[in-house]
Design an enzyme around this catalytic site. Sequence first.
Site, PDB file in Angstrom:
ATOM      1  N   ASN A   1       0.882  -1.527   0.195  1.00  0.00           N
ATOM      2  CA  ASN A   1      -0.007   0.248  -0.011  1.00  0.00           C
ATOM      3  C   ASN A   1       0.973   1.035   0.064  1.00  0.00           C
ATOM      4  OD1 ASN A   1      -2.289   0.979   0.014  1.00  0.00           O
ATOM      5  ND2 ASN A   1      -2.639   1.446   2.487  1.00  0.00           N
TER       6      ASN A   1
ATOM      7  N   ASP B   1       8.268  -8.564   3.573  1.00  0.00           N
ATOM      8  CA  ASP B   1       7.247  -8.822   4.175  1.00  0.00           C
ATOM      9  C   ASP B   1       7.174  -8.769   6.171  1.00  0.00           C
ATOM     10  OD1 ASP B   1       4.779 -10.066   5.895  1.00  0.00           O
ATOM     11  OD2 ASP B   1       4.274  -9.758   3.984  1.00  0.00           O
TER      12      ASP B   1
ATOM     13  N   SER C   1      -5.122   1.698  17.453  1.00  0.00           N
ATOM     14  CA  SER C   1      -6.550   2.073  16.607  1.00  0.00           C
ATOM     15  C   SER C   1      -7.134   2.357  17.684  1.00  0.00           C
ATOM     16  CB  SER C   1      -6.507   1.892  15.431  1.00  0.00           C
ATOM     17  OG  SER C   1      -7.973   1.854  15.157  1.00  0.00           O
TER      18      SER C   1
ATOM     19  N   TYR D   1     -10.724  -5.695  11.553  1.00  0.00           N
ATOM     20  CA  TYR D   1      -9.531  -4.720  12.038  1.00  0.00           C
ATOM     21  C   TYR D   1      -9.661  -5.022  13.197  1.00  0.00           C
ATOM     22  CZ  TYR D   1      -7.165  -0.355  11.722  1.00  0.00           C
ATOM     23  OH  TYR D   1      -5.825   0.345  12.016  1.00  0.00           O
TER      24      TYR D   1
ATOM     25  N   LYS E   1      -5.809  -5.532  15.572  1.00  0.00           N
ATOM     26  CA  LYS E   1      -4.834  -4.204  16.406  1.00  0.00           C
ATOM     27  C   LYS E   1      -5.142  -5.030  18.101  1.00  0.00           C
ATOM     28  CE  LYS E   1      -3.729  -1.774  13.598  1.00  0.00           C
ATOM     29  NZ  LYS E   1      -1.626  -1.518  13.306  1.00  0.00           N
TER      30      LYS E   1
ATOM     31  N   ASN F   1     -11.505   6.154   3.597  1.00  0.00           N
ATOM     32  CA  ASN F   1     -11.763   7.504   4.741  1.00  0.00           C
ATOM     33  C   ASN F   1     -12.133   8.455   3.868  1.00  0.00           C
ATOM     34  OD1 ASN F   1     -10.396   5.349   7.071  1.00  0.00           O
ATOM     35  ND2 ASN F   1      -7.920   6.340   5.791  1.00  0.00           N
TER      36      ASN F   1
ATOM     37  N   ARG G   1     -24.056   3.384   7.145  1.00  0.00           N
ATOM     38  CA  ARG G   1     -23.088   2.117   7.352  1.00  0.00           C
ATOM     39  C   ARG G   1     -23.344   1.051   8.303  1.00  0.00           C
ATOM     40  NH1 ARG G   1     -17.522   4.504   4.613  1.00  0.00           N
ATOM     41  NH2 ARG G   1     -17.850   5.637   6.764  1.00  0.00           N
TER      42      ARG G   1
END
Length: 339
Positions: free
Chosen positions: A35, A58, A124, A148, A152, A198, A291
Amino acid sequence: MRVLVTGGAGYIGSHTLLELMAQGHAVCVLDNYANATPEVLNRVRALSNGTVADYTGDVRDAALLDQVMTTFRPDAVVHFAGLKAVGESAKKPLAYYDVNVCGTVALLQAMDRAGCRRIIFSSSATVYGEPVYMPYDEDHPTNPTSVYGQTKLAAERILTDWAGANPDAAAVILRYFNPVGAHHSARIGEDPQDIPGNLMPFIAQVAVGKRDALTIYGDDYDTPDGTGLRDYIHVVDLARAHVAALNHAACNTGARAFNIGTGQSHSVRDMVAAFSRACGGDIPVRQAGRRTGDIAAMQADASRAKRELGWTATHSLDDMTASTWAWQSANPDGYGTPD
């Protein structure tokens, strides 16, 4: 210090590299560019007039990690590498657990083999889930609503257990709220590889003409204007929090979590209005329903970071939108824009 930065070519990682280098730290990047692009590091080198060692690969690659540890000999690690899209995580849960959780385990194992005992972790505010009370402090119950967020939280627990098992280890966990903005040079910024997940990069792409309108999901929340409220933080403030965390890890042991936010929240419509001021034009919007998984409001209590790290956010909402517009207008195709 000598600092290994996993995922250092990413949005937050690249800004953190500049702040680390400005404080005299030697840096090395490990990134697989899933990314990101190597062009980011070229720009970081140009902006800093400094040296950035880098390895392509990686974070789950044990042999590569050992090579990096042996060659660079880091005193500390800042761990950004991971997958980060909430919506995608529901569709690809195994990939998210593999990269975000197994990648963290592989990194800690390599650190153990090398005797490296300090890590700053990119976490996060999604670990909190639906608010039991607001603003969130670090003692707020953790109950993530996304895969996600679950990954975390799992990584946080692994880091806490690792630090508990090693009396000389330090794990500083930074729970980000909503990073936005770009470096004042407009040379580095957020460059999503696909449709932005985002709000801010999506608004920026509408403003620059890459997308026709912003879709606002939900206008019936229990908020002043009906749209979702979020605590947005300038990416440079966030980068500086990592430097403060590194200083903390140099003098303390154990695991400690910190909220990294401003303590203020802004609605979607606030963000649209602020970006209109920045770019001098209207941002077309369309309205849609809520959403799944979105919550009405998020806001940080960042007093622990101020008290223990000596860190506080300094950039305003207009700073955030102006710097984003400067980056996007100068780089309409992100890092694919010719110099």
